[in-house]
Design an enzyme around this catalytic site. Structure first.
Site, mmCIF file in Angstrom:
data_model
loop_
_atom_site.group_PDB
_atom_site.id
_atom_site.type_symbol
_atom_site.label_atom_id
_atom_site.label_comp_id
_atom_site.label_asym_id
_atom_site.label_seq_id
_atom_site.Cartn_x
_atom_site.Cartn_y
_atom_site.Cartn_z
ATOM 1 N N HIS A 137 28.407 21.104 17.371
ATOM 2 C CA HIS A 137 27.562 20.741 18.514
ATOM 3 C C HIS A 137 26.456 19.759 18.127
ATOM 4 C CE1 HIS A 137 28.904 23.034 22.031
ATOM 5 N NE2 HIS A 137 29.245 24.004 21.205
ATOM 6 N N ASP A 144 31.007 22.784 25.669
ATOM 7 C CA ASP A 144 31.268 24.097 26.269
ATOM 8 C C ASP A 144 31.341 23.893 27.778
ATOM 9 O OD1 ASP A 144 31.123 25.272 23.765
ATOM 10 O OD2 ASP A 144 29.034 25.861 23.994
ATOM 11 N N GLU A 208 37.247 30.880 21.554
ATOM 12 C CA GLU A 208 36.352 30.610 22.679
ATOM 13 C C GLU A 208 37.083 29.764 23.727
ATOM 14 O OE1 GLU A 208 32.841 28.719 21.185
ATOM 15 O OE2 GLU A 208 32.228 30.451 19.987
ATOM 16 N N HIS A 211 35.177 26.388 24.584
ATOM 17 C CA HIS A 211 34.736 25.408 23.581
ATOM 18 C C HIS A 211 35.838 24.395 23.271
ATOM 19 C CE1 HIS A 211 32.427 24.150 19.903
ATOM 20 N NE2 HIS A 211 33.639 23.696 19.613
#
Length: 251
Positions: A137, A144, A208, A211
């Protein structure tokens, strides 16, 4: 034509050590503010939730912005992408990692530290500002996101954003042999998100559903690219912008 309801096939779990060994050839694309985009919605989750140092805007690299627009264009009528987080300051990454690790340790005080670290890394990348191995990130290449309908109602994705349970694994609902109607709806929502983002060139983090990566080391390792495109990035303050502009005039 992209089959948005194609099953999500098994994906390898990320090997962080391997990913962080992928070389980076920085392409110097700037960070772009996403908030004024009309092709998708933006809801800066960590800022809204009061996480210290979280930004009130979401930023991503130029190519990531364009690929998000492409993914959005593939969605069925009435569905929109909702960006929850993108570029993330190191202080936020450290806060999220430390907070989850501490909660897991309090919940399971007898757990081995190595196991706690492994479980934390399933949902929060190791904090790093190193030029050769930045947290995804921090590069502006990690995104996300979720889905909503045309009225802004968020679709049921089967777990909350950032939920640290197996329900957050991208394929969790694919593994249910005889899903009921609600489970099929969740599975299909995840398929739509996964297939639209994959068609736009993103890779997904298997633990996730929300993500996705483009251009960072995790993306390069997942897709077998020879190098990553993005190293650490920074949103520049006005003073830094002025200095940079003046230095450019005299170079």
């Amino acid at each position: 034509m992209t089959d948005l309801l194609a099953p999500i096939l098994p994906q390898p779990d990320p090997d962080w050590a391997e990913a962080f060994r992928v070389p980076i050839i920085e392409c110097d694309q700037p960070l772009q503010a996403l908030g004024i985009a009309t092709g998708f919605a933006v809801w800066p989750a960590y800022h809204r939730l009061g996480v210290p140092n979280a930004q009130p805007e979401c930023y991503a690299r130029t190519e990531v912005f364009e690929r998000l627009l492409h993914a959005a264009s593939l969605l069925p009528d009435g569905l929109r992408l909702v960006i929850l987080d993108a570029w993330r300051p190191f202080a936020v990454q450290q806060h999220l990692y430390d907070t989850l690790y501490d909660i897991l340790r309090q919940h399971e005080p007898e757990a081995d530290p190595a196991e706690l670290t492994r479980r934390t890394r399933e949902f929060v990348a190791p904090p790093s500002t190193r030029a050769e191995s930045p947290s995804p990130h921090l590069t502006g290449g990690a995104i996300d996101l979720t889905l909503c309908d045309s009225e802004g109602r968020w679709l049921d994705m089967g777990s909350l954003f950032d939920e640290a349970t197996p329900r957050s694994y991208t394929r969790h609902y694919e593994a249910i042999a005889e899903p009921d109607e609600a489970q099929r709806r969740i599975r299909d929502n995840r398929r739509i998100l996964f297939n639209s983002m994959s068609a736009a060139g993103f890779s997904n983090l298997s633990s996730e559903w929300w993500h996705y990566d483009y251009g960072d080391q995790l993306w390069a390792a997942h897709l077998g690219k020879p190098h990553a495109l993005y190293g650490p990035a920074q949103v520049l303050a006005l003073e830094q912008l002025w200095r940079q502009q003046l230095e450019g005039l005299h170079s």
